[in-house]
Design an enzyme around this catalytic site. Structure first.
Site, PDB file in Angstrom:
ATOM      1  N   HIS A 223      56.426  16.328  18.272  1.00  0.00           N
ATOM      2  CA  HIS A 223      57.414  16.006  19.306  1.00  0.00           C
ATOM      3  C   HIS A 223      58.837  16.271  18.825  1.00  0.00           C
ATOM      4  CE1 HIS A 223      54.014  13.894  21.157  1.00  0.00           C
ATOM      5  NE2 HIS A 223      54.698  13.922  22.272  1.00  0.00           N
TER       6      HIS A 223
ATOM      7  N   LYS B 147      62.358  11.178  19.710  1.00  0.00           N
ATOM      8  CA  LYS B 147      61.304  10.243  20.116  1.00  0.00           C
ATOM      9  C   LYS B 147      61.307   9.017  19.192  1.00  0.00           C
ATOM     10  CE  LYS B 147      56.352  10.135  21.201  1.00  0.00           C
ATOM     11  NZ  LYS B 147      56.621   9.338  22.410  1.00  0.00           N
TER      12      LYS B 147
HETATM   13  N1  LIG Z   1      53.891   9.523  30.226  1.00  0.00           N
HETATM   14  C1  LIG Z   1      54.497  10.701  29.999  1.00  0.00           C
HETATM   15  O1  LIG Z   1      54.055  11.779  30.483  1.00  0.00           O
HETATM   16  C2  LIG Z   1      55.728  10.730  29.160  1.00  0.00           C
HETATM   17  C3  LIG Z   1      56.457  11.916  29.003  1.00  0.00           C
HETATM   18  C4  LIG Z   1      57.633  11.871  28.271  1.00  0.00           C
HETATM   19  C5  LIG Z   1      58.059  10.682  27.718  1.00  0.00           C
HETATM   20  N2  LIG Z   1      57.293   9.560  27.870  1.00  0.00           N
HETATM   21  C6  LIG Z   1      57.718   8.261  27.376  1.00  0.00           C
HETATM   22  O2  LIG Z   1      58.699   7.773  28.272  1.00  0.00           O
HETATM   23  C7  LIG Z   1      59.574   6.895  27.563  1.00  0.00           C
HETATM   24  C8  LIG Z   1      61.013   7.334  27.815  1.00  0.00           C
HETATM   25  O3  LIG Z   1      61.218   8.583  27.193  1.00  0.00           O
HETATM   26  P1  LIG Z   1      62.635   9.312  27.326  1.00  0.00           P
HETATM   27  O4  LIG Z   1      62.548  10.524  26.487  1.00  0.00           O
HETATM   28  O5  LIG Z   1      63.015   9.420  28.761  1.00  0.00           O
HETATM   29  O6  LIG Z   1      63.589   8.234  26.616  1.00  0.00           O
HETATM   30  P2  LIG Z   1      65.167   8.047  26.778  1.00  0.00           P
HETATM   31  O7  LIG Z   1      65.605   7.256  25.604  1.00  0.00           O
HETATM   32  O8  LIG Z   1      65.813   9.349  27.067  1.00  0.00           O
HETATM   33  O9  LIG Z   1      65.317   7.164  28.116  1.00  0.00           O
HETATM   34  C9  LIG Z   1      65.078   5.811  28.182  1.00  0.00           C
HETATM   35  C10 LIG Z   1      66.020   5.242  29.218  1.00  0.00           C
HETATM   36  O10 LIG Z   1      65.676   3.861  29.438  1.00  0.00           O
HETATM   37  C11 LIG Z   1      66.878   3.148  29.537  1.00  0.00           C
HETATM   38  N3  LIG Z   1      66.633   1.737  29.281  1.00  0.00           N
HETATM   39  C12 LIG Z   1      66.548   1.105  28.099  1.00  0.00           C
HETATM   40  N4  LIG Z   1      66.331  -0.224  28.278  1.00  0.00           N
HETATM   41  C13 LIG Z   1      66.284  -0.406  29.629  1.00  0.00           C
HETATM   42  C14 LIG Z   1      66.074  -1.546  30.439  1.00  0.00           C
HETATM   43  N5  LIG Z   1      65.892  -2.766  29.914  1.00  0.00           N
HETATM   44  N6  LIG Z   1      66.074  -1.378  31.791  1.00  0.00           N
HETATM   45  C15 LIG Z   1      66.271  -0.161  32.345  1.00  0.00           C
HETATM   46  N7  LIG Z   1      66.465   0.962  31.606  1.00  0.00           N
HETATM   47  C16 LIG Z   1      66.465   0.824  30.262  1.00  0.00           C
HETATM   48  C17 LIG Z   1      67.805   3.804  28.526  1.00  0.00           C
HETATM   49  O11 LIG Z   1      69.166   3.476  28.763  1.00  0.00           O
HETATM   50  C18 LIG Z   1      67.492   5.278  28.772  1.00  0.00           C
HETATM   51  O12 LIG Z   1      68.302   5.806  29.795  1.00  0.00           O
HETATM   52  C19 LIG Z   1      59.128   6.935  26.111  1.00  0.00           C
HETATM   53  O13 LIG Z   1      58.264   5.853  25.864  1.00  0.00           O
HETATM   54  C20 LIG Z   1      58.365   8.253  26.032  1.00  0.00           C
HETATM   55  O14 LIG Z   1      57.403   8.255  25.020  1.00  0.00           O
HETATM   56  C21 LIG Z   1      56.149   9.572  28.564  1.00  0.00           C
HETATM   57  O1  LIG Z   2      58.837  12.834  24.691  1.00  0.00           O
HETATM   58  C1  LIG Z   2      58.128  11.826  24.562  1.00  0.00           C
HETATM   59  O2  LIG Z   2      58.543  10.779  24.046  1.00  0.00           O
HETATM   60  C2  LIG Z   2      56.729  11.878  25.037  1.00  0.00           C
HETATM   61  N1  LIG Z   2      56.046  10.769  25.006  1.00  0.00           N
HETATM   62  C3  LIG Z   2      54.708  10.608  25.472  1.00  0.00           C
HETATM   63  C4  LIG Z   2      53.806  10.177  24.341  1.00  0.00           C
HETATM   64  O3  LIG Z   2      54.247   9.431  23.460  1.00  0.00           O
HETATM   65  O4  LIG Z   2      52.631  10.549  24.347  1.00  0.00           O
HETATM   66  C5  LIG Z   2      54.185  11.816  26.216  1.00  0.00           C
HETATM   67  C6  LIG Z   2      54.687  13.103  25.682  1.00  0.00           C
HETATM   68  C7  LIG Z   2      56.189  13.129  25.582  1.00  0.00           C
END
Ligand SMILES: NC(=O)c1ccc[n+]([C@@H]2O[C@H](COP(=O)([O-])OP(=O)(O)OC[C@H]3O[C@@H](n4cnc5c(N)ncnc54)[C@H](O)[C@@H]3O)[C@@H](O)[C@H]2O)c1
Ligand SMILES: O=C(O)C1=N[C@H](C(=O)O)CCC1
Length: 251
Positions: free
Chosen positions: A136, A140
């Site tokens: 990643h 992250k």
């Molecule tokens: N399920 C998927 O397909 C997938 C894909 C990508 C990322 N993710 C996951 O999604 C999550 C977010 O990833 P990201 O890259 O967008 O992170 P990021 O750090 O860019 O965004 C997180 C956001 O949440 C906000 N935040 C923090 N505390 C908060 C609260 N109490 N209330 C509201 N907002 C709050 C932050 O200010 C920030 O804007 C991670 O856990 C990542 O692993 C999942």
């Molecule tokens: O960018 C991230 O953070 C991602 N988080 C998810 C994970 O932890 O599996 C999905 C992929 C991207």
């Protein structure tokens, strides 16, 4: 029209979700909230489905609050454990809509990753050895990825069902190079500038190898899955807690 609120709307994923909802047929953006905003602004009167992409440290608290407010939730944030999932189930049972409340959590919304996970679970019983490498972007905050944990758990369950024992491994000294062991499966996490989200599952038997790999080059790859989940939660998804986009893909 499905009214969608986004929590974590200023984040890397949340900002893509805002854009995707604004461009989606049959959806309209209700509220876009981020850290410091008042979550109680989201109510059944203004929102049908909330999409939550924040950080593992706060996601459970947000989801429990949203359940108490009676709105359905699609969650992409990682960091879920069986204990946290049980708290969600308990909150639904004790909440205002125990019979109809929906919470959907997906470790990964990219079709490539969901299929790789599915194929890996199918392949698991045929191989003596298996290891997972997830790769990643360096921003992250959690390791290993939620996807890799989910893949490891699926493979481990398939191996148990097939009566397979532990993976062969005669390592005598290890300073950490063998990765984290998740449900008996070694998971290795790489963080590298230039990467987005990638996973390889390596299966081995004597004289042969199978590699299953999924690559998300861009966060746009997650959006069709997010929109599918919103539509399913707003229509025929089952009440209660559902984990995994595979549940909506007729695999
Ligand atoms: N399920 C998927 O397909 C997938 C894909 C990508 C990322 N993710 C996951 O999604 C999550 C977010 O990833 P990201 O890259 O967008 O992170 P990021 O750090 O860019 O965004 C997180 C956001 O949440 C906000 N935040 C923090 N505390 C908060 C609260 N109490 N209330 C509201 N907002 C709050 C932050 O200010 C920030 O804007 C991670 O856990 C990542 O692993 C999942
Ligand atoms: O960018 C991230 O953070 C991602 N988080 C998810 C994970 O932890 O599996 C999905 C992929 C991207």
């Amino acid at each position: 029209m499905i009214r969608v609120s986004v929590v974590g709307a200023k984040g890397r994923m949340g900002s893509h979700v805002v854009e995707a909802v604004n461009g989606a047929d049959g959806m309209q953006l209700a509220l876009a909230l981020d850290a410091g905003d008042d979550l109680t602004a989201i109510t059944p009167e203004n929102t049908d489905v909330v999409v939550e992409f924040t950080v593992p440290a706060v996601s459970l608290t947000n989801v429990l609050a949203l359940i108490a407010q009676g709105v359905d939730v699609v969650v992409g944030t990682t960091g879920w454990t069986e204990e946290k999932l049980d708290q969600v189930r308990g909150a639904i049972a004790a909440g205002p809509r125990p019979e109809s409340q929906k919470v959907f959590i997906a470790p990964n919304f990219a079709i490539s990753a969901v299929l790789a996970d599915h194929f890996a679970t199918q392949a698991a019983r045929y191989f003596e050895s298996v290891e997972i490498i997830e790769m990643h972007h360096p921003n992250k905050v959690d390791a290993p990825s939620g996807t890799a944990i989910h893949t490891a758990q699926g493979i481990a369950a398939a191996r148990r069902a097939a009566g397979l024992g532990p993976v062969p491994d005669n390592t005598q000294t290890d300073g950490g190079s063998r990765g984290q062991v998740v449900d008996g499966i070694h998971v290795h996490a790489v963080r590298l500038r230039g990467l987005n989200a990638h996973e390889e599952v390596l299966f081995g038997n004597a004289g042969e190898q199978l590699v299953i790999r999924a690559d998300s080059f861009d966060r746009g790859s997650f959006m069709p899955g997010v929109l599918l989940a919103v539509r399913k939660v707003a229509s025929d998804a089952p009440a209660g807690l559902t984990v995994g986009l595979d549940n909506f893909l007729d695999l």
